[in-house]
Each structure stands twice: as C-alpha cells, then as structure tokens.
Design an enzyme around this catalytic site. Structure first.
Site, PDB file in Angstrom:
ATOM      1  N   ASN A  14      11.676  -6.653 -19.075  1.00  0.00           N
ATOM      2  CA  ASN A  14      12.011  -5.231 -18.905  1.00  0.00           C
ATOM      3  C   ASN A  14      12.917  -4.809 -20.058  1.00  0.00           C
ATOM      4  O   ASN A  14      13.996  -5.389 -20.237  1.00  0.00           O
ATOM      5  CB  ASN A  14      12.694  -5.038 -17.546  1.00  0.00           C
ATOM      6  CG  ASN A  14      13.026  -3.575 -17.273  1.00  0.00           C
ATOM      7  OD1 ASN A  14      13.449  -2.855 -18.162  1.00  0.00           O
ATOM      8  ND2 ASN A  14      12.867  -3.156 -16.026  1.00  0.00           N
ATOM      9  N   HIS A  17      16.977  -1.500 -21.008  1.00  0.00           N
ATOM     10  CA  HIS A  17      18.377  -1.399 -21.440  1.00  0.00           C
ATOM     11  C   HIS A  17      18.560  -1.518 -22.950  1.00  0.00           C
ATOM     12  O   HIS A  17      19.665  -1.311 -23.446  1.00  0.00           O
ATOM     13  CB  HIS A  17      19.243  -2.344 -20.608  1.00  0.00           C
ATOM     14  CG  HIS A  17      19.179  -1.909 -19.167  1.00  0.00           C
ATOM     15  ND1 HIS A  17      19.622  -0.666 -18.750  1.00  0.00           N
ATOM     16  CD2 HIS A  17      18.624  -2.490 -18.078  1.00  0.00           C
ATOM     17  CE1 HIS A  17      19.371  -0.527 -17.460  1.00  0.00           C
ATOM     18  NE2 HIS A  17      18.762  -1.622 -17.025  1.00  0.00           N
ATOM     19  N   HIS A  50      10.758   1.317 -17.135  1.00  0.00           N
ATOM     20  CA  HIS A  50      10.937   2.228 -16.000  1.00  0.00           C
ATOM     21  C   HIS A  50      11.204   3.634 -16.536  1.00  0.00           C
ATOM     22  O   HIS A  50      12.250   3.872 -17.143  1.00  0.00           O
ATOM     23  CB  HIS A  50      12.135   1.710 -15.181  1.00  0.00           C
ATOM     24  CG  HIS A  50      12.434   2.482 -13.941  1.00  0.00           C
ATOM     25  ND1 HIS A  50      13.382   2.063 -13.033  1.00  0.00           N
ATOM     26  CD2 HIS A  50      11.937   3.634 -13.433  1.00  0.00           C
ATOM     27  CE1 HIS A  50      13.452   2.920 -12.032  1.00  0.00           C
ATOM     28  NE2 HIS A  50      12.588   3.883 -12.250  1.00  0.00           N
ATOM     29  N   ARG A  52      12.472   6.654 -15.667  1.00  0.00           N
ATOM     30  CA  ARG A  52      13.212   7.345 -14.597  1.00  0.00           C
ATOM     31  C   ARG A  52      13.021   8.857 -14.715  1.00  0.00           C
ATOM     32  O   ARG A  52      12.850   9.380 -15.812  1.00  0.00           O
ATOM     33  CB  ARG A  52      14.707   7.002 -14.691  1.00  0.00           C
ATOM     34  CG  ARG A  52      15.050   5.660 -14.069  1.00  0.00           C
ATOM     35  CD  ARG A  52      16.565   5.459 -14.017  1.00  0.00           C
ATOM     36  NE  ARG A  52      16.888   4.264 -13.273  1.00  0.00           N
ATOM     37  CZ  ARG A  52      17.144   4.243 -11.956  1.00  0.00           C
ATOM     38  NH1 ARG A  52      17.124   5.358 -11.252  1.00  0.00           N
ATOM     39  NH2 ARG A  52      17.433   3.111 -11.352  1.00  0.00           N
ATOM     40  N   ARG A  56      17.004   8.517 -18.286  1.00  0.00           N
ATOM     41  CA  ARG A  56      18.288   7.996 -18.769  1.00  0.00           C
ATOM     42  C   ARG A  56      18.126   6.855 -19.773  1.00  0.00           C
ATOM     43  O   ARG A  56      19.015   6.589 -20.545  1.00  0.00           O
ATOM     44  CB  ARG A  56      19.183   7.553 -17.607  1.00  0.00           C
ATOM     45  CG  ARG A  56      18.682   6.327 -16.896  1.00  0.00           C
ATOM     46  CD  ARG A  56      19.666   5.814 -15.868  1.00  0.00           C
ATOM     47  NE  ARG A  56      19.742   6.683 -14.707  1.00  0.00           N
ATOM     48  CZ  ARG A  56      20.244   6.299 -13.536  1.00  0.00           C
ATOM     49  NH1 ARG A  56      20.730   5.077 -13.405  1.00  0.00           N
ATOM     50  NH2 ARG A  56      20.271   7.122 -12.516  1.00  0.00           N
ATOM     51  N   HIS A  57      17.009   6.127 -19.687  1.00  0.00           N
ATOM     52  CA  HIS A  57      16.784   5.109 -20.718  1.00  0.00           C
ATOM     53  C   HIS A  57      15.406   5.300 -21.371  1.00  0.00           C
ATOM     54  O   HIS A  57      15.312   5.926 -22.410  1.00  0.00           O
ATOM     55  CB  HIS A  57      17.063   3.670 -20.239  1.00  0.00           C
ATOM     56  CG  HIS A  57      16.675   3.325 -18.831  1.00  0.00           C
ATOM     57  ND1 HIS A  57      15.412   3.480 -18.353  1.00  0.00           N
ATOM     58  CD2 HIS A  57      17.412   2.796 -17.813  1.00  0.00           C
ATOM     59  CE1 HIS A  57      15.373   3.063 -17.097  1.00  0.00           C
ATOM     60  NE2 HIS A  57      16.567   2.655 -16.730  1.00  0.00           N
ATOM     61  N   GLU A  77       7.210   1.166 -14.402  1.00  0.00           N
ATOM     62  CA  GLU A  77       7.926   1.423 -13.139  1.00  0.00           C
ATOM     63  C   GLU A  77       8.199   2.913 -13.061  1.00  0.00           C
ATOM     64  O   GLU A  77       8.593   3.538 -14.058  1.00  0.00           O
ATOM     65  CB  GLU A  77       9.240   0.643 -13.105  1.00  0.00           C
ATOM     66  CG  GLU A  77       9.034  -0.847 -12.981  1.00  0.00           C
ATOM     67  CD  GLU A  77      10.349  -1.595 -12.803  1.00  0.00           C
ATOM     68  OE1 GLU A  77      10.327  -2.680 -12.223  1.00  0.00           O
ATOM     69  OE2 GLU A  77      11.395  -1.102 -13.266  1.00  0.00           O
ATOM     70  N   THR A 108      18.435   0.503  -9.211  1.00  0.00           N
ATOM     71  CA  THR A 108      17.595   0.618  -8.010  1.00  0.00           C
ATOM     72  C   THR A 108      18.251  -0.119  -6.846  1.00  0.00           C
ATOM     73  O   THR A 108      18.447  -1.330  -6.918  1.00  0.00           O
ATOM     74  CB  THR A 108      16.195   0.028  -8.303  1.00  0.00           C
ATOM     75  OG1 THR A 108      15.773   0.526  -9.558  1.00  0.00           O
ATOM     76  CG2 THR A 108      15.205   0.419  -7.235  1.00  0.00           C
ATOM     77  N   GLU A 158       6.174  -6.191  -5.350  1.00  0.00           N
ATOM     78  CA  GLU A 158       7.262  -6.845  -6.080  1.00  0.00           C
ATOM     79  C   GLU A 158       8.453  -6.890  -5.132  1.00  0.00           C
ATOM     80  O   GLU A 158       8.964  -5.851  -4.704  1.00  0.00           O
ATOM     81  CB  GLU A 158       7.612  -6.088  -7.367  1.00  0.00           C
ATOM     82  CG  GLU A 158       8.766  -6.778  -8.106  1.00  0.00           C
ATOM     83  CD  GLU A 158       8.964  -6.291  -9.543  1.00  0.00           C
ATOM     84  OE1 GLU A 158       7.965  -6.043 -10.239  1.00  0.00           O
ATOM     85  OE2 GLU A 158      10.134  -6.185  -9.952  1.00  0.00           O
ATOM     86  N   HIS A 198      14.721  -8.210 -10.075  1.00  0.00           N
ATOM     87  CA  HIS A 198      15.971  -7.439 -10.041  1.00  0.00           C
ATOM     88  C   HIS A 198      17.170  -8.385  -9.968  1.00  0.00           C
ATOM     89  O   HIS A 198      17.291  -9.168  -9.025  1.00  0.00           O
ATOM     90  CB  HIS A 198      16.055  -6.440  -8.872  1.00  0.00           C
ATOM     91  CG  HIS A 198      17.050  -5.342  -9.176  1.00  0.00           C
ATOM     92  ND1 HIS A 198      16.712  -4.189  -9.845  1.00  0.00           N
ATOM     93  CD2 HIS A 198      18.383  -5.272  -8.970  1.00  0.00           C
ATOM     94  CE1 HIS A 198      17.781  -3.443 -10.010  1.00  0.00           C
ATOM     95  NE2 HIS A 198      18.813  -4.082  -9.496  1.00  0.00           N
ATOM     96  N   GLY A 199      17.987  -8.286 -10.984  1.00  0.00           N
ATOM     97  CA  GLY A 199      19.243  -9.048 -11.020  1.00  0.00           C
ATOM     98  C   GLY A 199      19.066 -10.535 -11.279  1.00  0.00           C
ATOM     99  O   GLY A 199      19.989 -11.313 -11.042  1.00  0.00           O
TER     100      GLY A 199
HETATM  101  C1  LIG Z   1      13.072  -1.050 -10.399  1.00  0.00           C
HETATM  102  C2  LIG Z   1      14.037  -2.009 -10.879  1.00  0.00           C
HETATM  103  O1  LIG Z   1      14.161  -3.040 -10.351  1.00  0.00           O
HETATM  104  C3  LIG Z   1      14.973  -1.797 -11.966  1.00  0.00           C
HETATM  105  O2  LIG Z   1      15.285  -3.059 -12.480  1.00  0.00           O
HETATM  106  C4  LIG Z   1      14.687  -0.982 -13.142  1.00  0.00           C
HETATM  107  O3  LIG Z   1      13.453  -1.150 -13.697  1.00  0.00           O
HETATM  108  C5  LIG Z   1      15.723  -1.247 -14.201  1.00  0.00           C
HETATM  109  O4  LIG Z   1      16.228  -0.071 -14.523  1.00  0.00           O
HETATM  110  P1  LIG Z   1      17.557   0.457 -13.861  1.00  0.00           P
HETATM  111  O5  LIG Z   1      18.630  -0.450 -14.360  1.00  0.00           O
HETATM  112  O6  LIG Z   1      17.628   1.854 -14.346  1.00  0.00           O
HETATM  113  O7  LIG Z   1      17.449   0.378 -12.369  1.00  0.00           O
HETATM  114  N1  LIG Z   2      11.690  -4.687 -11.325  1.00  0.00           N
HETATM  115  C1  LIG Z   2      12.791  -5.432 -11.777  1.00  0.00           C
HETATM  116  C2  LIG Z   2      12.939  -5.337 -13.232  1.00  0.00           C
HETATM  117  O1  LIG Z   2      12.073  -4.854 -13.914  1.00  0.00           O
HETATM  118  C3  LIG Z   2      14.123  -5.886 -13.914  1.00  0.00           C
HETATM  119  O2  LIG Z   2      15.302  -5.795 -13.165  1.00  0.00           O
HETATM  120  P1  LIG Z   2      16.674  -6.241 -13.869  1.00  0.00           P
HETATM  121  O3  LIG Z   2      16.467  -7.660 -14.374  1.00  0.00           O
HETATM  122  O4  LIG Z   2      16.905  -5.304 -15.021  1.00  0.00           O
HETATM  123  O5  LIG Z   2      17.701  -6.162 -12.793  1.00  0.00           O
END
Ligand SMILES: CC(=O)[C@@H](O)[C@H](O)COP(=O)(O)O
Ligand SMILES: NCC(=O)COP(=O)(O)O
Length: 248
Positions: A14, A17, A50, A52, A56-57, A77, A108, A158, A198-199
C-alpha cells in the site's frame, strides 16, 4: 514448500503514505507512482492505493498513472459510494476493496458493516462485478458479516487486522488472533478468497501469514515508514521473507 504447506501469500504494498508525505508540501515529491514501480521491481505482488473521499493522500491522477504504468495487479481501496463506483468502473483496476470511511478518522477504524448496509451495497457490488472488477470487502472477522459478503457476490473478504495489531497485551492479541483464525476458516468455507491487512509489521505478521486460508496481505504504513531507514527494496524483501518463513 512441502506437500502440506499452504500456497504462498501475495504481498500487496500500500503506497498511500508516500502520497501523505508528498501532500505535506503540496508538490510532486515523493511520487507514489515511482514508489509503486520500485515496489513492483522489488517483489511486490500487487499495489494497493486508497482513494479517500477527501483525497488526503492518493489522488485521482495517481490512480490514472498507476493503472497505466503498473504490470502487477492494482487493488483500489474506496468507500462504497456512487462517486467511487463510477471512478472504479472507468479506471478498471484489477480489484476494488470496499472500506468504511469517516471523514474525521485518522485511519480506517473498523470493518465495513455489510450486514447493516446490504441494501445499498448490493447494486454497487453488482456494478463492479458486471464491469469485471474483482470485489473485496474489508470487514471484521465476524460470521454474519462474512456470510453476507458471500451472499452479496463479493469474491474476496479482507479481514481487518487492526484490532489484532493494536491489542494492548498478549492476552488481548490472542483473542483477536482467535477471531481472525475462525473468521478466515469460515470465509473460506463460504467460498470467499481471504485477504488480511491493517497495522501489520515484521513482528506481528507471522501468525496472520500462518493462517492457511489467507492468500494476500496488504501492508502499507509500516513498510513505507521502515523504508525511510532501510529503503523500500530491502523492506519489501525482508517482509516477504518473514511471511514466507511463517508460511513454511
Ligand atoms: C483500508 C485500510 O486498511 C487502510 O489501511 C488504508 O488503505 C490506509 O490508508 P489510511 O491510513 O488512510 O487508512
Ligand atoms: N487494507 C490494509 C492496507 O492496505 C494497509 O494497511 P496499513 O498497513 O497501512 O495499516
């Protein structure tokens, strides 16, 4: 891989950022598309971005360029809105992952409530399916949500690993891992392909990568942050090695 090992997991990187840092100064550097191409060269199996609603990004132009320049699958996303569905059907990414969005949230915060929003989600999922886009729903590992995702015609769920990643102690993390384990098993039984994200970090990814039903992990914030210290190719290579070791 031994005869009993599960199939290898794909790593979706992803790149949101990278765009967050670019947007902090309003210019063009660092370019998220350049990061995506470097991730591709470094072994990423897919790119996640993603779009949004507040941009924002990632921005619309980033997605246009990703779609034009990437050779690996693009997972877009997006919120389940008419605006986003129209953008997706025009852009035609490999997959769309529908996620919940709140304008004020930092990231999210939970899974999409597919059970509560089934009526509004159904036509949007159908539109994406009809356009030949693989639909993924970003949900919590809850049986009713999983069953509804299957009924609505999604190909993929997911599973949101945020509660697991943010668990305050080992006992709470074990509870969340149990929910993800049960959820992954149930989703696969319902005929869904299972992804997770995520995370996730080097430290917390092994138990998730070890779940045999999980076919793809989407990881962003940690990889991009760690790339500041080690560089994106090294970080992607190391994450892939950690995942492969957990899968063996
Ligand atoms: C949907 C999700 O899991 C998020 O990780 C997203 O894609 C990352 O972007 P944000 O940090 O803006 O939530
Ligand atoms: N859907 C989760 C994702 O794309 C990445 O999440 P994160 O690692 O940025 O928290």
């Amino acid at each position: 891989m031994s005869a009993s090992s599960p199939a290898p997991i794909r790593l979706g990187v992803n790149i949101d950022h990278v765009a967050t840092v670019r947007n902090a100064r309003g210019g063009t550097h660092p370019d998220p598309v350049r990061a995506a191409l470097l991730a591709q060269k470094s072994g990423a199996d897919g790119i996640t971005a993603h779009l949004r609603e507040d941009r924002r990004h990632i921005r619309d132009a980033d997605l246009e360029r990703l779609r034009a320049e990437l050779a690996i699958p693009l997972n877009m996303e997006m919120a389940a809105t008419d605006e986003m569905t129209t953008i997706a059907t025009r852009l035609h990414p490999h997959a769309c992952c529908l996620v919940p969005e709140r304008r004020q949230e930092v990231t999210t915060e939970g899974g999409l409530d597919v059970l509560g929003q089934a009526e509004t989600l159904a036509p949007r999922i159908a539109r994406l399916n009809d356009a030949g886009i693989r639909v993924s729903l970003f949900i919590d590992p809850d049986a009713a949500q999983i069953e509804t995702a299957a009924k609505l015609g999604a190909a993929v769920v997911e599973l949101h690993t945020g509660a697991y990643a943010d668990a305050p102690d080992a006992a709470a993390r074990a509870v969340e891992l149990g929910r993800l384990t049960t959820g992954a098993t149930h989703a696969a039984r319902c005929g869904l392909e299972v992804h997770a994200g995520h995370g996730l970090t080097y430290d917390n990814v092994p138990p998730i990568a070890a779940l045999p039903q999980v076919m793809e992990l989407n990881i962003g914030h940690f990889l991009i942050g760690q790339a500041i210290f080690d560089g994106l190719p090294t970080v992607i290579g190391h994450m892939k090695a950690v995942i492969a070791a957990a899968r063996a």
